[in-house]
Design an enzyme around this catalytic site. Structure first.
Site, PDB file in Angstrom:
ATOM      1  N   LYS A  77       0.841  -1.160   0.004  1.00  0.00           N
ATOM      2  CA  LYS A  77       0.144  -0.079  -0.031  1.00  0.00           C
ATOM      3  C   LYS A  77       0.844   1.206   0.039  1.00  0.00           C
ATOM      4  CE  LYS A  77      -3.795   2.110   2.423  1.00  0.00           C
ATOM      5  NZ  LYS A  77      -4.828   1.762   3.775  1.00  0.00           N
ATOM      6  N   SER A 152      -9.742   1.947   2.506  1.00  0.00           N
ATOM      7  CA  SER A 152      -8.817   2.632   1.751  1.00  0.00           C
ATOM      8  C   SER A 152      -7.751   2.119   0.999  1.00  0.00           C
ATOM      9  CB  SER A 152      -8.245   3.707   2.495  1.00  0.00           C
ATOM     10  OG  SER A 152      -7.251   3.345   3.613  1.00  0.00           O
ATOM     11  N   SER A 176     -10.184  -0.369   7.051  1.00  0.00           N
ATOM     12  CA  SER A 176      -9.316  -0.039   5.605  1.00  0.00           C
ATOM     13  C   SER A 176      -8.919  -1.093   5.197  1.00  0.00           C
ATOM     14  CB  SER A 176      -8.801   0.922   5.475  1.00  0.00           C
ATOM     15  OG  SER A 176      -9.488   2.278   5.125  1.00  0.00           O
TER      16      SER A 176
HETATM   17  N1  GLN Z   1     -13.408   4.512   5.741  1.00  0.00           N
HETATM   18  C1  GLN Z   1     -12.917   5.016   6.992  1.00  0.00           C
HETATM   19  C2  GLN Z   1     -12.467   6.264   6.991  1.00  0.00           C
HETATM   20  O1  GLN Z   1     -12.549   6.725   5.749  1.00  0.00           O
HETATM   21  C3  GLN Z   1     -11.674   4.184   7.572  1.00  0.00           C
HETATM   22  C4  GLN Z   1     -10.488   4.320   6.807  1.00  0.00           C
HETATM   23  C5  GLN Z   1      -9.385   3.665   7.303  1.00  0.00           C
HETATM   24  O2  GLN Z   1      -9.581   2.598   7.788  1.00  0.00           O
HETATM   25  N2  GLN Z   1      -8.113   4.009   6.729  1.00  0.00           N
HETATM   26  O3  GLN Z   1     -11.993   6.921   8.026  1.00  0.00           O
END
Ligand code: GLN
Length: 497
Positions: A77, A152, A176
């Site tokens: 990532k 994400s 995410s």
């Molecule tokens: N979807 C959540 C957010 O936008 C979690 C994102 C994540 O886990 N990085 O904060």
């Protein structure tokens, strides 16, 4: 070869049936074939990967004792720093930045001779649930290219589902790793907070961020988990204790006598009917494997999402202050006579996307004097209540379970103008981050109404990550017997490629 599991690839490398260079090249070819459609990668490190692969092959030829995943390729990532390799966190503000150091996760990968193929797409600074917030365009779900791959860590999950890599690294602040795994039919694990070092993980919300393994099987996730976990003096929140024995658990899969707690509040209304069907079926399979299914209640989970959207933006407003156009990354408006302040303003205006700005504004507001107690302070109290809910529930069960997400993958564009609808994707995953415990998502089948993958979530107490792997392996084995073939071999779009 690219359709094998990572552990099968490792076995073929060990017995000389293939080489890491061959295996790496096969994945690079696959990326060249499909990534124009999928867009899982932001950067493909052809040279670096092949050099790393050749070095592992040489070590093996010389008779060196190698790590279990040595020579197997992986997708990283783009939120993890890798020395000399472009690292953007999905943001324009870091375009062109080549970090001068390796994150600890990357150091572990290199020490394990795991070959890094390149950097995967993500929502900007890991803020999002669909990878649509990437400054570099969305990633497409290999099951249906018109749909999101989750976020994400959507680039990492899509790379796995498209057979562009057998292993990937994701990060999980509110879901995410698990939500992308759920909507792509792959496995994703958020380890206990502090189980994997955050050194070199570009910070979003430091008290919630956690890196973890993404794979196509529970055993592969476990092998990667053990490769990247462990105490790191460079991360003050890293846990100084032995790494949970997750590989042994994944190999055992024995759930006889285990108590599995179904979270009453994370089911029912608001969950797609096919998601519930698959969840109920998985519970039956676990019961048949010898586990005892009990119901547990976590009344404060209701407030988790609201509290998260105060805590995460607050921490991000502070963490993202470092992107000031002075030390690295983008610089805009640096003309003769321009003040430092105007350069910072212009750079942040151009460099950050809408969602990132929304969160910086929200977080700055929540932390400002006069509002701090009402918003941030209250959210922290809710966080304690959520942890207490988990503690009470874990008195009655060994793991807790729920569907990973309320729905299957939605269409690209469907929720991008509705932040609340987007935030609701993480309703079942956020409590885990709030309490700092571990969570896993693994595929539980396809929803009958749309033929798309559904995720099953397993949550375990802090530093008892092995329990998720026990239950995950048991469920995976039972489902494989039922299906006759892994779920991903049924993917309609890229199966022909
Ligand atoms: N979807 C959540 C957010 O936008 C979690 C994102 C994540 O886990 N990085 O904060």
């Amino acid at each position: 070869m690219i359709r094998l599991s990572a552990s099968e690839m490792a076995a073929k490398l060990a017995n000389g049936e293939t080489t890491s260079v061959e295996l790496t090249q096969a994945h690079l070819d696959r990326i060249a074939d499909v990534d124009t459609d999928v867009h899982a990668f932001l950067f493909v490190d052809t040279e670096g990967a092949l050099a790393q692969a050749a070095a592992v092959d040489a070590k093996r030829a010389a008779g060196a004792k190698l790590a279990p995943l040595a020579g197997v390729p992986l997708a990283l990532k783009d939120v993890m720093t890798q020395k000399g390799v472009p690292t953007t966190a999905g943001s324009k503000i870091l375009e062109g930045w080549r970090p001068p150091y390796d994150s600890t996760v990357v150091t572990h990968l290199k020490n394990n001779d795991i070959v890094i193929l390149g950097k995967t797409n993500m929502d900007e600074f890991a803020m999002g649930s669909s990878t649509e917030n990437s400054a570099y365009g969305p990633t497409h779900n290999p099951w249906d290219l018109t749909r999101i791959p989750g976020g994400s860590s959507g680039g990492s999950s899509a790379a796995l589902a498209a057979f562009e890599a057998p292993l990937a690294i994701g990060t999980d602040t509110g879901g995410s790793i698990r939500q992308p795994a759920a909507v792509t039919g792959t496995v994703g694990v958020k380890p206990t907070y502090g189980g994997v070092s955050r050194f070199g993980l570009i910070a979003f919300s430091s008290s919630l961020d956690q890196a973890g393994p993404c794979a196509r099987s529970v055993l592969d996730a476990a092998l990667l988990h053990e490769a990247i976990a462990g105490h790191d003096p460079k991360d003050s929140t890293s846990i100084n204790a032995p790494v949970p024995q997750v590989v042994a658990a994944a190999n055992s899969g024995d759930v006889k006598g285990m108590k599995i707690g179904v979270v009453k509040e994370l089911n029912g209304d608001g969950y797609q009917s096919g998601v519930r069907t698959r969840f109920e079926e998985s519970l039956e399979l676990l019961a048949a494997a010898g586990a005892e299914i009990v119901e547990v209640s976590a009344p404060n989970f209701e407030y988790a999402l609201a509290a998260y959207y105060l805590i995460a933006p607050s921490e991000c407003s502070s963490n993202l202050a470092r992107f000031d156009a002075m030390r690295y990354g983008l610089r805009v408006g640096d003309v003769d006579g321009a003040s430092a302040e105007s350069v910072m303003n212009l750079t942040r205006e151009v460099g950050f996307g809408r969602e990132v700005k929304r969160r910086i504004i929200l977080g700055t507001y929540a932390l400002s004097s006069g509002y701090y107690d009402a918003y941030y302070g209250s959210a922290q109290k809710v966080r304690t209540l959520i942890t207490q809910d988990f503690n009470k529930a874990f008195e009655k069960c060994d793991v807790m379970v729920s569907p990973t997400c309320p729905t299957t993958a939605f269409k690209i564009g469907e929720k991008s103008n509705d932040p609340i609808a987007m935030y609701l994707n993480d309703i079942a995953t956020i409590p885990v981050n709030m309490a700092g415990i571990g969570g896993m998502s693994l595929p539980s089948g396809l929803a009958p109404e749309d033929g798309l993958p559904v995720g099953f979530q397993i949550m375990a107490p802090a530093m008892a990550d092995q329990r998720m792997y026990l239950v995950g392996a048991a469920l995976e084995a039972a489902l494989l017997t039922k299906w006759g073939a892994p779920l991903l071999s049924q993917a309609p779009v890229l199966a022909g490629k």
